[in-house]
Design a protein around this motif. Structure first.
Motif, PDB file in Angstrom:
ATOM      1  N   THR A 110       0.875  -1.158  -0.208  1.00 16.51           N
ATOM      2  CA  THR A 110      -0.076   0.179   0.077  1.00 16.51           C
ATOM      3  C   THR A 110       0.798   1.237   0.098  1.00 16.51           C
ATOM      4  N   ALA A 111       2.137   1.265   0.153  1.00 19.17           N
ATOM      5  CA  ALA A 111       2.990   2.253   0.255  1.00 19.17           C
ATOM      6  C   ALA A 111       3.290   2.831  -1.085  1.00 19.17           C
ATOM      7  N   THR A 112       2.437   3.372  -2.064  1.00 15.90           N
ATOM      8  CA  THR A 112       2.706   4.058  -3.069  1.00 15.90           C
ATOM      9  C   THR A 112       3.131   5.254  -3.279  1.00 15.90           C
ATOM     10  N   THR A 113       3.147   5.934  -2.073  1.00 18.97           N
ATOM     11  CA  THR A 113       3.505   7.163  -2.163  1.00 18.97           C
ATOM     12  C   THR A 113       4.599   7.606  -1.051  1.00 18.97           C
ATOM     13  N   ALA A 114       5.547   6.372  -0.912  1.00 15.59           N
ATOM     14  CA  ALA A 114       6.540   6.591   0.130  1.00 15.59           C
ATOM     15  C   ALA A 114       7.387   7.701  -0.461  1.00 15.59           C
ATOM     16  N   HIS A 115       8.166   8.453   0.516  1.00 12.53           N
ATOM     17  CA  HIS A 115       9.072   9.402   0.261  1.00 12.53           C
ATOM     18  C   HIS A 115       8.177  10.689   0.321  1.00 12.53           C
ATOM     19  N   ALA A 116       6.664  10.877   0.327  1.00  9.18           N
ATOM     20  CA  ALA A 116       5.947  12.032   0.036  1.00  9.18           C
ATOM     21  C   ALA A 116       6.144  13.077   1.315  1.00  9.18           C
ATOM     22  N   VAL A 125      12.070  17.397   7.645  1.00 13.80           N
ATOM     23  CA  VAL A 125      11.779  16.017   7.900  1.00 13.80           C
ATOM     24  C   VAL A 125      12.624  15.149   7.427  1.00 13.80           C
ATOM     25  N   VAL A 126      13.603  14.419   7.963  1.00 21.06           N
ATOM     26  CA  VAL A 126      14.464  13.331   7.163  1.00 21.06           C
ATOM     27  C   VAL A 126      13.832  12.089   7.701  1.00 21.06           C
ATOM     28  N   GLY A 127      13.290  11.925   8.674  1.00 22.63           N
ATOM     29  CA  GLY A 127      12.883  10.626   9.218  1.00 22.63           C
ATOM     30  C   GLY A 127      11.622  10.631  10.245  1.00 22.63           C
ATOM     31  N   VAL A 128      10.816   9.618  10.203  1.00 23.24           N
ATOM     32  CA  VAL A 128       9.699   9.303  11.229  1.00 23.24           C
ATOM     33  C   VAL A 128       9.802   8.143  11.901  1.00 23.24           C
ATOM     34  N   PHE A 129      10.095   8.377  13.181  1.00 24.47           N
ATOM     35  CA  PHE A 129      10.358   7.301  14.125  1.00 24.47           C
ATOM     36  C   PHE A 129       9.054   6.918  15.075  1.00 24.47           C
ATOM     37  N   VAL A 130       8.615   5.750  14.943  1.00 26.91           N
ATOM     38  CA  VAL A 130       7.554   5.607  15.525  1.00 26.91           C
ATOM     39  C   VAL A 130       7.654   4.381  16.807  1.00 26.91           C
ATOM     40  N   GLN A 131       7.195   4.586  17.918  1.00 23.89           N
ATOM     41  CA  GLN A 131       7.101   3.371  19.025  1.00 23.89           C
ATOM     42  C   GLN A 131       5.724   3.473  19.906  1.00 23.89           C
ATOM     43  N   THR A 132       5.395   2.189  19.802  1.00 21.18           N
ATOM     44  CA  THR A 132       3.957   2.026  20.250  1.00 21.18           C
ATOM     45  C   THR A 132       3.857   0.396  20.676  1.00 21.18           C
ATOM     46  N   ILE A 185       3.954   4.883  10.243  1.00 22.48           N
ATOM     47  CA  ILE A 185       4.678   4.818   9.097  1.00 22.48           C
ATOM     48  C   ILE A 185       3.983   5.520   7.973  1.00 22.48           C
ATOM     49  N   GLY A 186       2.568   5.252   7.889  1.00 21.42           N
ATOM     50  CA  GLY A 186       1.814   6.251   7.134  1.00 21.42           C
ATOM     51  C   GLY A 186       2.190   7.448   6.948  1.00 21.42           C
ATOM     52  N   ALA A 187       2.339   8.296   8.058  1.00 22.17           N
ATOM     53  CA  ALA A 187       2.720   9.559   8.194  1.00 22.17           C
ATOM     54  C   ALA A 187       3.888   9.823   7.567  1.00 22.17           C
ATOM     55  N   GLY A 188       5.048   8.958   7.432  1.00 22.14           N
ATOM     56  CA  GLY A 188       6.299   9.170   6.651  1.00 22.14           C
ATOM     57  C   GLY A 188       6.119   9.009   5.484  1.00 22.14           C
ATOM     58  N   TRP A 189       5.013   8.252   4.866  1.00 25.64           N
ATOM     59  CA  TRP A 189       4.628   8.123   3.669  1.00 25.64           C
ATOM     60  C   TRP A 189       3.555   8.648   2.984  1.00 25.64           C
ATOM     61  N   SER A 190       2.850   9.766   3.696  1.00 22.77           N
ATOM     62  CA  SER A 190       1.685  10.595   3.562  1.00 22.77           C
ATOM     63  C   SER A 190       0.622   9.675   2.952  1.00 22.77           C
ATOM     64  N   LEU A 191       0.237   8.583   3.734  1.00 23.47           N
ATOM     65  CA  LEU A 191      -0.700   7.736   3.491  1.00 23.47           C
ATOM     66  C   LEU A 191      -2.220   8.451   3.613  1.00 23.47           C
ATOM     67  N   ALA A 192      -3.313   7.965   3.261  1.00 18.30           N
ATOM     68  CA  ALA A 192      -4.570   8.492   3.703  1.00 18.30           C
ATOM     69  C   ALA A 192      -5.259   7.592   4.733  1.00 18.30           C
ATOM     70  N   GLU A 193      -6.023   8.061   5.381  1.00 20.14           N
ATOM     71  CA  GLU A 193      -6.870   7.012   6.387  1.00 20.14           C
ATOM     72  C   GLU A 193      -7.183   5.680   5.742  1.00 20.14           C
ATOM     73  N   ALA A 194      -7.676   5.742   4.694  1.00 20.37           N
ATOM     74  CA  ALA A 194      -8.405   4.618   3.899  1.00 20.37           C
ATOM     75  C   ALA A 194      -7.126   3.599   3.595  1.00 20.37           C
TER      76      ALA A 194
END
Length: 337
Positions: A15-21, A62-69, A79-88
């Motif tokens: 689903t990560a078609t917009t990676a780098h966005a 922003v050069v990186g997005v780090f997630v802890q959960t 991860i979606g925030a780093g790739w600019s994914l939509a909620e869907a």
């Protein structure tokens, strides 16, 4: 790369078609995405429950997005925030992250580029088991070290220039000619700002590209790479349609036009003196994600649009900052190795 690594990436990137966005944007832009609306922002850290999403910043981008959960849903959201994914897009990404092969690989930590284009990197690691499982993930820009690029004599610009450009090019590629006639001339005119290296990447679909690459390296052996390249691109419409058997004589004419010792040039060219060097440049290009020409790297970062001054400015800011993008990203990736 660990076993199953490429499979792991393939599963995640369904689903990560917009990676780098969202990489290379300001922290405000990245934090303001709709999928992060329920998170509390403090500086460059967003929090919700036991989840933290940290924006790694260099040069105010922003050069990186780090997630802890402890939540797979929040892991996908970060991860979606780093790739600019939509909620869907998030449910599919969450399902991919939950795949047993992904989770098994993540137990020992995983770091890899996201795709064959190698513009981004992804890392994942888990700790604990069952309900006590914790997840760490990181999506970041890929900054290639100088050691990944081969040595070349085809360099122009000051050694003290703050920006290093590395161009992988094909003399028969029409888009390379466009770049040479426009952007490259601007870089060449600013030697104090840009140090530019040229690498050969002749494409097999261009039947005269290999000959032109070898000819330009023979010109380089006489210290005339740039004048010869200028002649090749200026005469693009003349030599590119030729039958391959007719190309050597034409290339010899261009050697004379560029002020070379034509006899020495032809001896070099006829012996295919630089074929092995060109093959090595192609292999190096493939290793850093070159998939077509022209491909341009600025301070180790593969540009998505080399003619976009705003992109060049953002990459310059991040790669020349203190600490630099590479330093920030490498420090974070140590957590996953």
């Amino acid at each position: 790369m660990k076993p199953c690594a490429r499979l792991f990436v393939a599963i995640i990137l369904l689903t990560a078609t917009t990676a780098h966005a969202q990489l290379w944007h300001s922290p405000q832009e990245t934090a303001g995405q709709a999928i992060l609306k329920d998170y509390a922002l403090s500086g460059t850290v967003l929090r919700r429950g036991d989840t933290t999403v940290t924006l790694d910043v260099a040069g105010n981008v922003v050069v990186g997005v780090f997630v802890q959960t402890s939540s797979l849903a929040d892991l996908a959201r970060g991860i979606g925030a780093g790739w600019s994914l939509a909620e869907a897009d998030l449910p599919s990404l969450q399902a991919n992250l939950a795949a047993p092969k992904v989770l098994t690989t993540a137990k020992t930590g995983f770091v890899d580029v996201t795709d064959d284009g190698a513009t981004d990197v992804i890392a994942l690691k888990t700790s604990g088991d069952g309900a006590k499982t914790r997840y760490m993930a990181y999506v970041a820009a890929k900054v290639w070290p100088d050691s990944m690029f081969p040595a070349t004599k085809n360099v122009i610009g000051s050694a003290a220039a703050p920006d290093t450009l590395r161009i992988f090019s094909d003399f028969q590629c029409p888009y390379c000619k466009q770049m040479w006639d426009a952007s490259a001339k601007g870089w060449e005119a600013a030697p104090g700002a840009y140090r530019t290296s040229h690498y050969q990447f002749p494409l097999t679909m261009h039947r005269n590209a290999q000959a032109a690459a070898e000819a330009s390296e023979c010109a380089s052996a006489q210290g005339k790479f740039w004048p010869y390249a200028d002649v090749l691109f200026a005469a693009y419409d003349t030599w590119t349609p030729l039958e391959p058997k007719d190309v050597p004589a034409t290339l010899a004419t261009y050697a004379n036009d560029a002020g070379l010792d034509t006899a020495a040039f032809m001896t070099c060219f006829s012996a295919h003196t630089f074929k092995a060097s060109i093959d090595a440049q192609i292999r190096a290009g493939i290793a850093v994600g070159v998939q077509g020409t022209p491909t341009v790297y600025l301070n180790g970062v593969k540009l998505t649009n080399y003619s976009d001054s705003a992109e060049l400015a953002r990459v310059h800011a991040a790669t020349t900052a203190t600490p630099s993008a590479a330093t920030v990203i490498d420090a974070r990736l140590k957590l996953f190795r």
